[in-house]
Design an enzyme around this catalytic site. Sequence first.
Site, mmCIF file in Angstrom:
data_model
loop_
_atom_site.group_PDB
_atom_site.id
_atom_site.type_symbol
_atom_site.label_atom_id
_atom_site.label_comp_id
_atom_site.label_asym_id
_atom_site.label_seq_id
_atom_site.Cartn_x
_atom_site.Cartn_y
_atom_site.Cartn_z
ATOM 1 N N GLY A 72 5.772 35.004 -23.250
ATOM 2 C CA GLY A 72 5.062 36.257 -22.994
ATOM 3 C C GLY A 72 4.716 36.500 -21.537
ATOM 4 N N ASP A 94 6.861 43.014 -29.532
ATOM 5 C CA ASP A 94 7.393 42.163 -28.476
ATOM 6 C C ASP A 94 8.872 41.954 -28.814
ATOM 7 O OD1 ASP A 94 7.427 40.151 -26.387
ATOM 8 O OD2 ASP A 94 7.436 38.669 -28.000
ATOM 9 N N ASP A 109 4.753 36.814 -30.838
ATOM 10 C CA ASP A 109 4.951 35.388 -31.138
ATOM 11 C C ASP A 109 4.284 34.495 -30.096
ATOM 12 O OD1 ASP A 109 6.804 36.047 -29.054
ATOM 13 O OD2 ASP A 109 7.834 34.160 -29.458
ATOM 14 N N SER A 146 9.948 40.970 -20.446
ATOM 15 C CA SER A 146 11.265 40.645 -19.899
ATOM 16 C C SER A 146 11.905 41.813 -19.170
ATOM 17 C CB SER A 146 12.192 40.192 -21.023
ATOM 18 O OG SER A 146 13.491 40.006 -20.515
ATOM 19 N N ASN A 172 14.944 41.800 -18.750
ATOM 20 C CA ASN A 172 16.240 41.903 -19.439
ATOM 21 C C ASN A 172 16.140 42.680 -20.754
ATOM 22 O OD1 ASN A 172 18.003 40.096 -17.737
ATOM 23 N ND2 ASN A 172 16.375 38.646 -18.215
ATOM 24 N N ARG A 224 8.523 36.031 -15.411
ATOM 25 C CA ARG A 224 9.467 35.010 -14.938
ATOM 26 C C ARG A 224 8.836 34.128 -13.858
ATOM 27 N NH1 ARG A 224 14.821 37.719 -12.896
ATOM 28 N NH2 ARG A 224 14.480 38.782 -14.884
ATOM 29 N N ASP A 259 11.334 38.990 -27.326
ATOM 30 C CA ASP A 259 11.784 37.593 -27.422
ATOM 31 C C ASP A 259 10.946 36.830 -28.449
ATOM 32 O OD1 ASP A 259 13.673 37.797 -25.218
ATOM 33 O OD2 ASP A 259 11.961 37.791 -23.863
HETATM 34 C C1 BG6 Z 1 9.029 37.297 -22.174
HETATM 35 C C2 BG6 Z 1 9.291 35.865 -22.588
HETATM 36 O O1 BG6 Z 1 9.414 38.149 -23.214
HETATM 37 O O2 BG6 Z 1 9.739 37.630 -21.001
HETATM 38 C C3 BG6 Z 1 9.005 34.932 -21.423
HETATM 39 O O3 BG6 Z 1 8.469 35.524 -23.681
HETATM 40 C C4 BG6 Z 1 9.813 35.371 -20.207
HETATM 41 O O4 BG6 Z 1 9.337 33.619 -21.804
HETATM 42 C C5 BG6 Z 1 9.454 36.814 -19.871
HETATM 43 O O5 BG6 Z 1 9.509 34.533 -19.085
HETATM 44 C C6 BG6 Z 1 10.189 37.346 -18.645
HETATM 45 O O6 BG6 Z 1 11.551 37.488 -18.959
HETATM 46 P P1 BG6 Z 1 12.693 37.796 -17.905
HETATM 47 O O7 BG6 Z 1 13.902 38.072 -18.799
HETATM 48 O O8 BG6 Z 1 12.306 38.996 -17.120
HETATM 49 O O9 BG6 Z 1 12.859 36.587 -17.061
HETATM 50 MG MG MG Z 2 7.804 36.788 -27.348
#
Ligand code: BG6
Ligand code: MG
Length: 215
Positions: free
Chosen positions: A45, A8, A169, A115, A117, A48, A10
């Site tokens: 995890g 993972d 995590d 994510s 991102n 969004r 984040d």
């Molecule tokens: C996960 C995070 O990795 O990504 C979450 O643990 C987050 O908290 C999710 O909401 C989505 O991320 P993003 O960057 O696409 O908003």
């Molecule tokens: Mg994580």
Amino acid sequence: MIKACIFDLDGVIVDTAKYHYLAWQRLAKELGVSFTLEDNERLKGVSRIRSLEIILEIGGLQRSEAEKEVMATRKNQWFVDYVNAMKPEEIYPGVHELLVALKSKGIKVGLASSSKNAPAVIRLLNIEHDFDAVVDGTMIVHTKPDPEIFLKAAQILGVSPKDCVVFEDAEAGVEAALNAGMKCVGIGSAKQLGKAHRVIPKTGDFRPADLESLS
Ligand code: BG6
Ligand code: MG
């Protein structure tokens, strides 16, 4: 025998989990919703939009799909601002070294992050070449605890799920790994991640030799 490690992002590779929390907290404040660190564990995890829905549920609020889209985009802009101010040195200690050591032992290395991102974050940390496969939030339909993201990573890596270890995590992430039929190393506290096969405080504490005890 373990043939692949799937990470993972984040909260496992870099402390961007704190930036997600700060951005959601800012949005919750605007909405007048009290949002604690404990509540935040439920957001880890998950996607969004699902994260936003959990905050609305906590506040007993309802919003239209269009309003949710606007709010999620605002939160993401704050998150992106935090990430753009981040330095490559913010990667957790020992993580890059672990990824390199695993590869040198012939273990495949994957990234599986909910994510959207994720590609930008690993570029910023200069670790995009450490991964043999990257699956991010744009490539999945179902969010963790659904196993989709880990199964997709294993498929790209060409490794059977039973020969994969996931590093997570988030409680939802540990469940997703187990639902995928994979081994799981929890990063954080055993109280939160007790279902994992092993829990360690920090990713950088793990050594390739530790894989033997997970086989
Ligand atoms: C996960 C995070 O990795 O990504 C979450 O643990 C987050 O908290 C999710 O909401 C989505 O991320 P993003 O960057 O696409 O908003
Ligand atoms: Mg994580």
